[in-house]
Design an enzyme around this catalytic site. Structure first.
Site, mmCIF file in Angstrom:
data_model
loop_
_atom_site.group_PDB
_atom_site.id
_atom_site.type_symbol
_atom_site.label_atom_id
_atom_site.label_comp_id
_atom_site.label_asym_id
_atom_site.label_seq_id
_atom_site.Cartn_x
_atom_site.Cartn_y
_atom_site.Cartn_z
ATOM 1 C CG HIS A 82 -40.532 -62.734 -24.958
ATOM 2 N ND1 HIS A 82 -40.545 -63.638 -25.810
ATOM 3 C CD2 HIS A 82 -40.981 -61.697 -25.290
ATOM 4 C CE1 HIS A 82 -41.080 -63.206 -26.852
ATOM 5 N NE2 HIS A 82 -41.336 -62.056 -26.561
ATOM 6 C CG ASP A 161 -50.199 -66.415 -29.838
ATOM 7 O OD1 ASP A 161 -50.837 -65.211 -29.849
ATOM 8 O OD2 ASP A 161 -49.255 -66.594 -30.000
ATOM 9 N NE ARG A 168 -52.286 -59.750 -33.334
ATOM 10 C CZ ARG A 168 -51.268 -59.882 -32.402
ATOM 11 N NH1 ARG A 168 -50.820 -60.946 -32.046
ATOM 12 N NH2 ARG A 168 -50.313 -58.936 -32.431
ATOM 13 C CB SER A 183 -49.744 -62.391 -28.842
ATOM 14 O OG SER A 183 -48.880 -63.216 -29.409
ATOM 15 C CE LYS A 187 -46.655 -66.251 -28.603
ATOM 16 N NZ LYS A 187 -46.308 -65.621 -29.639
HETATM 17 N N1 URA Z 1 -44.594 -61.849 -30.765
HETATM 18 C C1 URA Z 1 -45.414 -62.441 -30.476
HETATM 19 O O1 URA Z 1 -45.399 -63.656 -29.910
HETATM 20 N N2 URA Z 1 -46.721 -61.890 -30.659
HETATM 21 C C2 URA Z 1 -47.074 -60.793 -31.146
HETATM 22 O O2 URA Z 1 -48.497 -60.492 -31.300
HETATM 23 C C3 URA Z 1 -45.908 -60.048 -31.722
HETATM 24 C C4 URA Z 1 -44.854 -60.634 -31.497
#
Ligand code: URA
Length: 424
Positions: A82, A161, A168, A183, A187
């Site tokens: 990621h 999320d 947010r 977050s 995932k």
């Molecule tokens: N990417 C995400 O998936 N979540 C965040 O909070 C910030 C960047």
């Protein structure tokens, strides 16, 4: 349980109990806790933080809000990468097929770009016919057939999320390290990967502008991975200048294909190989060396099969923008800097990115770099070419680049090292 008690606990600097976290995340997902209450809690978390146990529990609650994918039926270990996002970051494109060619399986759920950073799905969608949305069965089929799959996350993955991130975004609470870390990791853990390598970008074009903030985010995410049984390693990497020489959807696909063909810019090749070795080591796969898989064409074979399996034509000509404009060097000397954020904004204004989630992107728009920081330039020589479908977009893109280029008479530029640190 009561939302106000949870908010007051965090507002007054206390620790949230596991029961409070489980309840508030679940109740918010179900609509029982209102947006304004969750916004107040997110702000209290941004101001007062969460400790390791709280972050682990918060992540767990977000994972449990949806489905968790399971790849245990595959005959090889899974590993994923990621990136926190940057300008010209097309690494996933050569990396996933490369790691598959070396013996691991790569189930990669990717996103679309927002603002000045590009999204992997937008890039791949510039390939005629390629499809981002796959059912879980189709995803498994592509993974079995080719060893790698890159597709969109379904709505069932960490829905807490999805809802919280949107909130947010409009309440000034994105920049909280516990909230960003939980977050991203909710995932990735729900995606079911056994091992994970995080590429945490640092610099003007990144989310994290300083090495210290990036290190704190990386350490928090590595700890969450460890607490959830996912072998996680993080690299801090440079995003003070764009990665490679291409920024924009189809332009980046073309550069990724160059890397798979054994060429490509040295920084893209180096980062692809470094991340590939980390992903294989984290998965415990001691197969082919990634450099050999680039040289012998086996990574390219996986790429071609992976693109075809998702409806794409790997031989199709990529879309090109209708208009171009060359920016020349204003002086002679060494290109000391080319600001990543400015180039990202220019590409975005040319049509490569979107301002709102629903906006379309242009496949051909973007920026090609003829010179990169550290190289010598002569006044009047082409430095960048800007591409767009609409000529009217050039002035604002050029405006973004006004302060971006720095040329010094001589000497080595003061740039971040490509790989700044490793956190495990
Ligand atoms: N990417 C995400 O998936 N979540 C965040 O909070 C910030 C960047």
């Amino acid at each position: 349980m009561d939302a106000i008690d949870v908010i007051l606990t965090k507002r007054d600097g206390g620790r949230l109990t596991p029961a409070q976290i489980d309840w508030v995340v679940d109740a918010y997902t179900r609509g029982e806790v209102a947006d304004e209450q969750m916004a107040a809690l997110a702000m209290a978390i941004l101001l007062n933080g969460m400790d390791r146990a709280e972050v682990a529990r918060w992540t767990e609650a977000m994972i449990r809000s949806g489905e968790r994918m399971d790849w245990s039926g595959l005959d090889r270990p899974t590993t994923d990468k990621h990136s926190t996002g940057g300008v010209g970051d097309k690494i996933t494109l050569p990396l996933a097929p490369l790691v598959a060619a070396c013996g691991a399986a790569v189930p990669q759920l990717s996103g679309r770009g927002l603002g000045h950073t590009g999204g992997t799905l937008d890039k791949l969608e510039s390939i005629p016919g390629w499809r981002a949305s796959l059912s879980p069965e189709e995803m498994l089929g592509v993974l079995r057939e080719t060893g790698a799959v890159i597709c969109a996350a379904g709505s069932g993955l960490a829905p807490a999320d999805r809802k919280l991130y949107a909130l947010r975004d409009v309440t000034g609470t994105v920049e909280s390290i516990p909230l960003i870390a939980s977050s991203i990791m909710s995932k990735k853990i729900a995606e079911g990967t056994g091992a994970l390598v995080l590429d945490v970008k640092v610099g003007s074009g990144a989310f994290m502008k300083t090495v210290d903030r990036a290190r704190e985010l990386a350490e928090t995410m590595v700890a969450i991975g460890a607490d959830h049984g996912v072998r996680t390693v993080a690299l801090l990497t440079a995003m003070d200048r764009p990665l490679g020489r291409a920024v924009g959807n189809a332009l980046e696909v073309a550069e990724a294909v160059q890397v798979l063909a054994g060429g490509g810019p040295p920084d893209v090749v180096e980062l692809t190989l470094t991340l590939a070795r980390e992903m294989l080591a984290a998965a415990g796969v001691d197969g082919k060396d990634p450099a050999d898989a680039l040289a012998d064409g086996s990574a390219m074979d996986v790429w071609r099969r992976m693109i075809s399996a998702q409806g794409g034509d790997p031989d199709a000509e990529l879309p090109a923008a209708r208009e171009s404009h060359v920016v020349t060097a204003p002086a002679t000397g060494v290109l000391a800097g080319l600001d990543a954020y400015a180039v990202g904004v220019a590409a975005w204004r040319l049509g490569a990115g979107r301002a709102r989630k629903e906006d379309p992107v242009s496949a051909g728009a973007g920026v090609l770099l003829h010179r990169v920081p550290g190289e010598r330039v002569t006044a009047g020589q082409p430095l960048l070419t800007l591409y767009t479908d609409e000529e009217a977009r050039f002035p604002r893109a050029l405006e973004a680049l006004e302060e971006a280029i720095s040329i010094v008479p001589d000497g080595a530029p003061d740039l971040l090292p490509l790989v700044i640190d490793r956190i495990a």
